[in-house]
Design an enzyme around this catalytic site. Structure first.
Site, PDB file in Angstrom:
ATOM      1  N   CYS A 224     -10.834   9.267  72.949  1.00 52.38           N
ATOM      2  CA  CYS A 224     -11.350   8.884  71.629  1.00 52.38           C
ATOM      3  C   CYS A 224     -12.831   9.199  71.436  1.00 52.38           C
ATOM      4  O   CYS A 224     -13.375   8.951  70.357  1.00 52.38           O
ATOM      5  CB  CYS A 224     -11.086   7.403  71.391  1.00 52.38           C
ATOM      6  SG  CYS A 224      -9.351   6.963  71.647  1.00 52.38           S
ATOM      7  N   HIS A 390     -17.807   2.011  67.024  1.00 52.21           N
ATOM      8  CA  HIS A 390     -16.509   2.534  67.453  1.00 52.21           C
ATOM      9  C   HIS A 390     -15.402   1.532  67.137  1.00 52.21           C
ATOM     10  O   HIS A 390     -14.265   1.942  66.868  1.00 52.21           O
ATOM     11  CB  HIS A 390     -16.534   2.841  68.943  1.00 52.21           C
ATOM     12  CG  HIS A 390     -15.215   3.313  69.474  1.00 52.21           C
ATOM     13  ND1 HIS A 390     -14.685   4.555  69.160  1.00 52.21           N
ATOM     14  CD2 HIS A 390     -14.293   2.710  70.281  1.00 52.21           C
ATOM     15  CE1 HIS A 390     -13.510   4.696  69.754  1.00 52.21           C
ATOM     16  NE2 HIS A 390     -13.243   3.599  70.442  1.00 52.21           N
ATOM     17  N   GLU A 401     -18.479  -3.935  72.534  1.00 47.61           N
ATOM     18  CA  GLU A 401     -19.436  -3.115  71.789  1.00 47.61           C
ATOM     19  C   GLU A 401     -20.457  -3.983  71.065  1.00 47.61           C
ATOM     20  O   GLU A 401     -21.649  -3.658  71.036  1.00 47.61           O
ATOM     21  CB  GLU A 401     -18.709  -2.216  70.784  1.00 47.61           C
ATOM     22  CG  GLU A 401     -19.656  -1.283  70.047  1.00 47.61           C
ATOM     23  CD  GLU A 401     -18.951  -0.339  69.093  1.00 47.61           C
ATOM     24  OE1 GLU A 401     -19.607   0.603  68.603  1.00 47.61           O
ATOM     25  OE2 GLU A 401     -17.741  -0.527  68.837  1.00 47.61           O
ATOM     26  N   LYS A 424     -13.077   1.984  60.685  1.00 51.55           N
ATOM     27  CA  LYS A 424     -11.671   2.062  61.071  1.00 51.55           C
ATOM     28  C   LYS A 424     -10.801   1.049  60.332  1.00 51.55           C
ATOM     29  O   LYS A 424      -9.576   1.165  60.349  1.00 51.55           O
ATOM     30  CB  LYS A 424     -11.531   1.877  62.583  1.00 51.55           C
ATOM     31  CG  LYS A 424     -12.038   3.064  63.391  1.00 51.55           C
ATOM     32  CD  LYS A 424     -11.764   2.876  64.869  1.00 51.55           C
ATOM     33  CE  LYS A 424     -12.179   4.091  65.692  1.00 51.55           C
ATOM     34  NZ  LYS A 424     -13.647   4.222  65.819  1.00 51.55           N
ATOM     35  N   HIS A 429      -7.468   4.320  63.592  1.00 46.97           N
ATOM     36  CA  HIS A 429      -8.125   4.990  64.710  1.00 46.97           C
ATOM     37  C   HIS A 429      -7.579   6.408  64.849  1.00 46.97           C
ATOM     38  O   HIS A 429      -6.412   6.598  65.197  1.00 46.97           O
ATOM     39  CB  HIS A 429      -7.887   4.194  65.990  1.00 46.97           C
ATOM     40  CG  HIS A 429      -8.666   4.678  67.168  1.00 46.97           C
ATOM     41  ND1 HIS A 429      -9.665   5.638  67.061  1.00 46.97           N
ATOM     42  CD2 HIS A 429      -8.605   4.353  68.481  1.00 46.97           C
ATOM     43  CE1 HIS A 429     -10.161   5.864  68.255  1.00 46.97           C
ATOM     44  NE2 HIS A 429      -9.543   5.104  69.134  1.00 46.97           N
ATOM     45  N   PHE A 489     -10.618   6.038  76.374  1.00 45.57           N
ATOM     46  CA  PHE A 489      -9.913   5.678  77.597  1.00 45.57           C
ATOM     47  C   PHE A 489     -10.540   6.425  78.788  1.00 45.57           C
ATOM     48  O   PHE A 489     -10.979   7.568  78.657  1.00 45.57           O
ATOM     49  CB  PHE A 489      -8.438   6.049  77.506  1.00 45.57           C
ATOM     50  CG  PHE A 489      -7.595   5.057  76.744  1.00 45.57           C
ATOM     51  CD1 PHE A 489      -8.154   3.955  76.131  1.00 45.57           C
ATOM     52  CD2 PHE A 489      -6.220   5.226  76.646  1.00 45.57           C
ATOM     53  CE1 PHE A 489      -7.371   3.041  75.428  1.00 45.57           C
ATOM     54  CE2 PHE A 489      -5.422   4.329  75.955  1.00 45.57           C
ATOM     55  CZ  PHE A 489      -6.003   3.229  75.342  1.00 45.57           C
TER      56      PHE A 489
END
Length: 502
Positions: A224, A390, A401, A424, A429, A489
């Protein structure tokens, strides 16, 4: 030379510093170091074109207008969305019923304005090697280059233009179809175009072939964080003199049975809002329970500043910082303190401040000769006006975050001068495309003076307080610097720092 402690490339040959002062004066060493530094730092990188294909619509204007209005691109998933047309109906319905998440952020297709035209980009006879994620990249790149007014015809310009478009997973629907043919003992029916259709580098390849670009041809695959890494790497190619223009971004076509089933099994997707799709993606909200899978593409035209000025290009913003880091912790979960995110953001803000630690004995001479713009290359956290987070709507990731942002921005975060949001909530996403699409949102926030909202933020996570909250409505405000975060990831993190046009 590569400085591993800071993940920063410095064009300073070590041999320059290995001679004795008798044979190599400090003045000549300083001048040599300055010449090497100037290779990178005299070449500033600006954004001159934008292109997007998103669940909010096809095109930058459509997407941005809907985003700031607070509209959503998320809808209910249907069996037809799973791209299982070669399977029998019973298998299609059984697969759909087994999915625990039945919402998705899907690119609207059709022939109307703001829709992705499948017949034009995917279905012609000469496009058998083009799968959906490649088609999205071609469409977004076409818009970005037209926006930048950069479709060069001269060979010299083509050789100085490169492409850096990455993706997260390629075309899993093609993989599923090929696997079915093997199971049915029809291996000879597998398409000879399977390899080119699923290879992630083919997005960059097709864009370069269409326009004849013979500069760097690059494809990033970092989950991502792909889109952000693609843009940051492309900027460095310009700074290092490998190219003058780069077409950069990320693309993803992830709405298919295999991809969604895999994420369902990993319990990464939302399951609580199947009956209310537009409420499903809720970054930073207490009721979040996983992300909404999405698809799309974002492409930027990056250009060396003087090159852009010479041809009178419109400049949206300058790419001022690029920070990367690894969590070294877990394959899917971030560390609770957000250490990897902290490192990425810090490195984007301050890439060269610690250069002098490594060459302290030359610092006085270098500082005497160095241009003020190089001495002040770092940006202080209080100068950032907007952060596009994010935050994907997962319980662990969003909190980590937020903690990382509080750690870096501290008093600035609670001063109400810093606007924070995750877009998002509207787009879902977009996996490998998210970093590029959200970088464009950060750029438009600067260019239009508008910080976009966070949708579905009804009850903010306890990590926030009254003095530090994501914005719930789009906010008109002057934005000089904006940070865009992307984490993936495997603990891969990237942050891009944009500033208003020079």
């Amino acid at each position: 030379m590569f400085c591993p402690a800071r993940r920063t490339f410095l064009f300073i040959p070590r041999i320059s510093f290995s001679f004795s002062y008798n044979s190599y004066s400090s003045s000549s060493a300083a001048n040599g170091a300055l010449d090497a530094l100037s290779v990178v730092h005299s070449r500033r990188v600006v954004v001159t074109g934008l292109g997007m294909v998103t669940p909010l619509g096809c095109g930058v204007e459509t997407t941005w207008t809907r985003l700031v209005k607070g509209e959503s691109g998320i809808r209910a998933l249907s069996p037809d969305d799973l791209k299982m047309s070669s399977f029998d109906k019973e298998t299609q319905l059984h697969t759909y019923e087994q999915l625990t998440s039945k919402v998705a952020a899907i690119v609207p297709c059709g022939t109307k304005p703001g829709q992705f035209n499948e017949d034009f980009w995917l279905n012609s006879n000469d496009q058998k090697s083009i799968s959906r994620f490649i088609g999205y990249a071609l469409c977004a790149a076409d818009e970005a280059m037209k926006d930048a007014n950069w479709v060069p015809s001269e060979q010299e310009h083509k050789e100085r233009t490169g492409v850096s478009i990455g993706g997260g997973i390629g075309s899993m629907s093609d993989v599923l179809e090929a696997a079915q043919l093997i199971c049915e003992k029809r291996t000879r029916r597998i398409s000879p175009f399977l390899g080119p259709r699923i290879s992630i580098n083919m997005a960059s390849a097709h864009v370069s072939m269409k326009y004849g670009f013979q500069g760097p041809n690059h494809a990033v695959v970092t989950a991502c964080a792909t889109g952000a890494h693609s843009i940051g790497d492309a900027a460095r190619m310009i700074q290092f003199g490998d190219s003058d223009v780069m077409v950069a971004g990320g693309t993803e076509a992830s709405i298919d049975a295999l991809t969604i089933a895999g994420f369902c099994r990993s319990r990464a997707l939302t399951t609580k809002y199947n009956s209310a799709p537009q409420e499903a993606s809720r970054p930073f909200d207490c009721s979040r329970d996983g992300f909404v899978i999405g698809e799309g593409c974002g492409v930027l035209v990056l250009e060396e500043l003087e090159h852009a000025k010479r041809r009178g290009a419109k400049i949206y913003a300058e790419l001022r910082g690029y920070g990367t880091a690894g969590d070294a912790y877990h394959i899917t979960q971030p560390h609770v303190d957000g250490k990897g995110a902290i490192l990425a953001m810090t490195r984007a803000l301050k890439q060269l401040h610690d250069f002098w630690d490594e060459f302290s004995y030359f610092s006085a001479t270098l500082m005497t000769h160095m241009h003020p713009s190089l001495r002040n290359s770092g940006l202080h956290s209080t100068q950032v006006d907007y952060i596009n987070a994010h935050a994907t709507s997962t319980p662990l990731g969003d909190a980590a975050e937020a903690n990382a942002i509080k750690s870096i921005f501290s008093d600035h975060a609670t001063s109400s001068a810093l606007a924070l949001s995750s877009t998002k909530g509207a787009t879902g996403h977009l996996l490998g495309a998210s970093g590029a699409v959200e970088a464009i949102f950060a750029i438009l926030a600067i260019y239009d003076g508008m910080a976009p909202l966070t949708l579905n933020l009804n009850e903010p996570d306890p990590v926030f307080d009254d003095a530090f909250l994501p914005i719930k409505a789009s906010k008109k405000m002057p934005i000089r610097a904006a940070l865009s975060n992307s984490f993936g990831f495997g603990g891969t993190n990237a942050s891009l720092l944009f500033m208003s046009a020079p």
